[in-house]
Design a protein around this motif. Structure first.
Motif, mmCIF file in Angstrom:
data_model
loop_
_atom_site.group_PDB
_atom_site.id
_atom_site.type_symbol
_atom_site.label_atom_id
_atom_site.label_comp_id
_atom_site.label_asym_id
_atom_site.label_seq_id
_atom_site.Cartn_x
_atom_site.Cartn_y
_atom_site.Cartn_z
ATOM 1 N N GLN A 1 -5.774 4.906 -7.635
ATOM 2 C CA GLN A 1 -4.998 5.920 -6.932
ATOM 3 C C GLN A 1 -3.511 5.556 -6.938
ATOM 4 O O GLN A 1 -2.647 6.419 -7.055
ATOM 5 C CB GLN A 1 -5.525 6.085 -5.503
ATOM 6 N N ARG A 2 -3.225 4.255 -6.840
ATOM 7 C CA ARG A 2 -1.831 3.812 -6.909
ATOM 8 C C ARG A 2 -1.223 4.118 -8.262
ATOM 9 O O ARG A 2 -0.052 4.479 -8.370
ATOM 10 C CB ARG A 2 -1.746 2.306 -6.663
ATOM 11 N N VAL A 3 -2.014 3.934 -9.327
ATOM 12 C CA VAL A 3 -1.520 4.213 -10.678
ATOM 13 C C VAL A 3 -1.234 5.714 -10.818
ATOM 14 O O VAL A 3 -0.206 6.121 -11.365
ATOM 15 C CB VAL A 3 -2.526 3.738 -11.755
ATOM 16 N N ALA A 4 -2.156 6.541 -10.300
ATOM 17 C CA ALA A 4 -1.951 7.998 -10.346
ATOM 18 C C ALA A 4 -0.676 8.380 -9.585
ATOM 19 O O ALA A 4 0.093 9.225 -10.033
ATOM 20 C CB ALA A 4 -3.167 8.714 -9.748
ATOM 21 N N LEU A 5 -0.465 7.719 -8.465
ATOM 22 C CA LEU A 5 0.736 7.966 -7.662
ATOM 23 C C LEU A 5 1.984 7.555 -8.448
ATOM 24 O O LEU A 5 2.954 8.313 -8.533
ATOM 25 C CB LEU A 5 0.630 7.160 -6.364
ATOM 26 N N ALA A 6 1.940 6.366 -9.049
ATOM 27 C CA ALA A 6 3.084 5.863 -9.824
ATOM 28 C C ALA A 6 3.412 6.786 -10.983
ATOM 29 O O ALA A 6 4.579 7.069 -11.260
ATOM 30 C CB ALA A 6 2.775 4.459 -10.344
ATOM 31 N N ARG A 7 2.367 7.282 -11.656
ATOM 32 C CA ARG A 7 2.587 8.171 -12.805
ATOM 33 C C ARG A 7 3.267 9.474 -12.373
ATOM 34 O O ARG A 7 4.083 10.037 -13.094
ATOM 35 C CB ARG A 7 1.246 8.469 -13.494
ATOM 36 N N SER A 8 2.948 9.941 -11.166
ATOM 37 C CA SER A 8 3.556 11.196 -10.689
ATOM 38 C C SER A 8 4.994 10.985 -10.205
ATOM 39 O O SER A 8 5.747 11.939 -10.069
ATOM 40 C CB SER A 8 2.713 11.789 -9.560
#
Length: 373
Positions: free
Chosen positions: A155-162
């Motif tokens: 979820q952190r990676v998804a957040l970072a990508r956004s």
């Protein structure tokens, strides 16, 4: 150019970033999922759309993202009308519940992807990716693939990508729904800190009221396609505009009654077998009207704590629910056998048993007389 005809009351110095003007949405041509929505979201705000399933909150987010088109009305980004702008040209960050990471790419490659599609120079992209990896504390995981990460890390990676391409707006649709309680609470604070650090504008959708209260500058409470109230978390909790908001935000006791007298913002209301309480009167109510009296459990005092209070009455204890730092005491009061008092453990009078009669009390200002329907 949009004009600001919102339903919110929060004077905020930031300029409007997003404006919904008279937006309606129907999928079948008959039933409106969103009805006449007027809403302004200001630059740098964290606004949560909160409501039960089918209330219209996700449809609003999807129209803002460009995945749905309003049936009528307009959505503006500053002065630009967005209705016909495709999603990829809006330049918004999106975070979904299912993460939507590329399984064949490493953490670093997933985060870099939006920069690559925007043809950003490699050196600048490296700098941005390194910064965001530090921010989400996953620098040591940069070479791993999503399957080698926990749910919280994904979820952190998804957040970072956004966030990595520094969008002017980030849209989040139930992004923490798949996480366990402890991780979810940790991520709520992380997202809030990142929002503050980067000065982002965030529109967040959830049906979880505690999540909305924890994270938001303002919360728009949806029901049946209409914003019932948009306000700060504390105002929603302490000053609900109607009975739906009172029930939906936090735990709440309800007693049905009738307005006996009104004086300014105060009223007297009769309920049960002739009980009368003072209360703050909600909008649109007058003498003789039916009302639902709203009282938060933590405002209800028992026995010794109730003695100095203006509104006191007898109730029968039905059950004690132990929750560590406090007890919930379920009582039968005026025909409501789900009436709750929340008592700190240190204030609890030991020796009290189910079946005992207790004295309950509260202040006038802790009761709100709201609409009956």
């Amino acid at each position: 150019m949009p004009h600001n005809n919102t339903s919110d009351s929060n004077d905020h110095p930031s300029p409007a970033l997003i404006t919904f003007e008279g937006v309606q949405k129907t999928y079948d041509g008959e039933n409106l999922v969103v009805k006449d929505l007027n809403l302004t979201i200001r630059q740098g705000e964290f606004v949560t759309l909160l409501g039960p399933s089918g209330s219209g909150k996700t449809t609003c987010l999807m129209m803002l993202a460009g995945f749905e088109v309003p049936t009528s009305g307009d959505i503006f980004l500053r002065e630009q009308r967005l209705n016909s702008v495709p999603p990829h040209k809006r330049n918004f960050g999106m975070v979904f519940q299912n993460y939507a990471l590329f399984p064949h790419m490493t953490v670093e490659e997933n985060i870099r992807y939006p920069l690559k599609t925007r043809k950003m120079p490699a050196a600048e992209a490296d700098r941005k990716v390194a910064r965001i990896l530090d921010m989400i504390q996953l620098r040591d995981f940069a070479k791993r693939r999503p399957t080698q990460l926990s749910g919280g890390q994904q979820q952190r990676v998804a957040l970072a990508r956004s966030l990595v391409f520094e969008p002017q707006l980030v849209l989040m649709d139930e992004p923490l729904g798949a996480l366990d309680k402890q991780l979810r609470e940790q991520m709520q604070l992380e997202i809030k800190h990142i929002h503050d650090q980067l000065g982002l504008t965030v529109v967040f959708v959830t049906h979880d009221q505690s999540e909305a209260l924890t994270m938001s500058d303002r919360v728009a409470v949806f029901n049946d396609g209409v914003i019932q109230q948009i306000d700060t978390p504390s105002n929603l909790y302490e000053h609900p505009a109607n009975a739906f908001v009172a029930q939906f935000i936090g735990e709440n006791n309800t007693l049905t009654g009738r307005i006996e007298s009104v004086e300014g913002q105060q009223c007297r209301a009769r309920f049960g077998d002739g009980f009368i309480t003072g209360a703050l009167i909600g909008p649109g109510l007058a003498v003789g009207d039916a009302t639902r009296l709203s009282i938060r459990p933590e405002r209800v005092k028992l026995n010794g704590s109730a003695r100095q209070l203006p509104n006191r009455l007898q109730a029968r204890v039905r059950e004690f629910i132990y929750l560590g730092d406090h007890l919930r005491v379920r009582c039968e009061l005026a025909g409501n056998d789900e009436f709750m008092a929340r008592v700190p453990v240190d204030d609890f009078e030991t020796g009290m048993q189910p079946g005992d009669m207790v004295e309950l009390g509260w202040r006038d200002e802790d009761v709100r007389a709201l609409n009956a329907s």
